[in-house]
Design an enzyme around this catalytic site. Sequence first.
Site, mmCIF file in Angstrom:
data_model
loop_
_atom_site.group_PDB
_atom_site.id
_atom_site.type_symbol
_atom_site.label_atom_id
_atom_site.label_comp_id
_atom_site.label_asym_id
_atom_site.label_seq_id
_atom_site.Cartn_x
_atom_site.Cartn_y
_atom_site.Cartn_z
ATOM 1 N N ARG A 123 0.859 -1.184 0.000
ATOM 2 C CA ARG A 123 0.000 0.000 0.000
ATOM 3 C C ARG A 123 0.897 1.235 0.000
ATOM 4 O O ARG A 123 1.984 1.227 0.597
ATOM 5 C CB ARG A 123 -0.928 0.002 1.222
ATOM 6 C CG ARG A 123 -1.966 -1.126 1.178
ATOM 7 C CD ARG A 123 -2.951 -1.009 2.320
ATOM 8 N NE ARG A 123 -3.879 -2.128 2.364
ATOM 9 C CZ ARG A 123 -5.046 -2.172 1.723
ATOM 10 N NH1 ARG A 123 -5.416 -1.126 0.997
ATOM 11 N NH2 ARG A 123 -5.830 -3.222 1.807
ATOM 12 N N HIS A 137 -12.316 -2.642 -2.033
ATOM 13 C CA HIS A 137 -13.402 -1.678 -2.225
ATOM 14 C C HIS A 137 -13.801 -1.605 -3.700
ATOM 15 O O HIS A 137 -14.997 -1.611 -4.028
ATOM 16 C CB HIS A 137 -12.981 -0.290 -1.735
ATOM 17 C CG HIS A 137 -13.071 -0.111 -0.253
ATOM 18 N ND1 HIS A 137 -12.310 -0.835 0.633
ATOM 19 C CD2 HIS A 137 -13.861 0.716 0.507
ATOM 20 C CE1 HIS A 137 -12.595 -0.466 1.872
ATOM 21 N NE2 HIS A 137 -13.544 0.464 1.822
ATOM 22 N N ARG A 177 -9.931 5.878 -3.485
ATOM 23 C CA ARG A 177 -9.012 4.953 -2.824
ATOM 24 C C ARG A 177 -7.552 5.331 -3.099
ATOM 25 O O ARG A 177 -6.683 5.133 -2.249
ATOM 26 C CB ARG A 177 -9.278 3.518 -3.290
ATOM 27 C CG ARG A 177 -10.673 3.010 -2.989
ATOM 28 C CD ARG A 177 -11.000 3.050 -1.527
ATOM 29 N NE ARG A 177 -10.278 2.028 -0.779
ATOM 30 C CZ ARG A 177 -10.265 1.929 0.542
ATOM 31 N NH1 ARG A 177 -10.906 2.825 1.279
ATOM 32 N NH2 ARG A 177 -9.611 0.974 1.152
ATOM 33 N N HIS A 222 -4.295 2.768 -1.882
ATOM 34 C CA HIS A 222 -4.082 1.902 -3.049
ATOM 35 C C HIS A 222 -3.309 2.646 -4.129
ATOM 36 O O HIS A 222 -3.422 3.867 -4.267
ATOM 37 C CB HIS A 222 -5.417 1.444 -3.646
ATOM 38 C CG HIS A 222 -6.096 0.362 -2.864
ATOM 39 N ND1 HIS A 222 -5.562 -0.894 -2.703
ATOM 40 C CD2 HIS A 222 -7.280 0.363 -2.193
ATOM 41 C CE1 HIS A 222 -6.384 -1.626 -1.964
ATOM 42 N NE2 HIS A 222 -7.428 -0.887 -1.642
#
Length: 358
Positions: free
Chosen positions: A82, A118, A171, A177
Amino acid sequence: AIKMDLLHSNGVLIIQHLQRDYRAYQDFLNFMSHVGDPRNIFSIYFPLWFQLNQVVGTKMIWVAVIGDWFNLIFKWILFGHRPYWWVQETMIYPNQSSPCLQQFPITCETGPGSPSGHAMGSSCVWYVMVTAALGYTVRWKDKSAVTLHRLTWSFLWSIFWIIQISVCISRVFIATHFPHQVIIGVFAGILVAEAFEHTPAIQTASLRMYITTNLFLFIFALGFYLVLKLLDIDLLWSVPKAKKWCANPDWINIDTTPFAGLVRNLGALFGLGLGINSEMFITSCKGKNSCKLNFRILCIAASLTTLQLYNLIKIPTHTEYLFYILSFCKSAAVPLTVVALVPYCVHSLMRTTEKKLN
């Protein structure tokens, strides 16, 4: 490794650009990140759709659970970093001058980053909803109806892609991300949803099939984890990284760990199987009241209200195994409430009212 570092560094540049030039849209992007939260499938989309169309509602749970299970397995295989911790640990920046990425309360996800859960959850559930809505219009035969169907098709798919792109940008914006991770998530979600368009057996699944599926998903995931652990590969490697580099320790939530998502989804699937195969469901949702509009509206209102009350129940996190057990039970209660408990109570109330009027 060099190509991946280049992909990550380009992703960091995109994140910096978004955080610098789109700061005015911060609240909207944070909201869209919440819109893409897979938990909304169970607490909002499912209660609405199940009372309107039980076939679509059932498919939605299956797609969400199986999609999130595949997401977990892919996360464990791909070992995706991440952004908020990668910039702190990579060696590609000279003189230790790592870029500064802003973090938010929803940034500090603890699982691996690829593919985005997500993005995958949002695309699969919205794909189910759009195809279900278009299923009603495709039956129209006259010329004016065909034109309306085409306009509806264009409108709904435009809405679909606007939502997916917004979720993906959100995101990336919060630095949870990289761009390629959300793109993979969107298309993986579409593939899972499309697969269930051709799987009618889930509509007639017995409780035994639900339990068997749950056991298979759990044993496979646990076995995969244990086998790799024996090979000295730690699939929970991302958790200490998240704890180390999260800007605020209070933003770390056990609910975002890989096994928490697995337990939550298995509970939801078990609760759906228990509800659909219960006498309460057969009595209420298969009875004469099930076709009445007021019955469905009351069920939707009561389900949404009850599930909001469920959200007020906080599961203790001091003991990890207790958290997983209670999380399973709470997740199972959600579809059980929507499918069986609420419709049965509404059915009983309407029957009592009819008797008084007679």
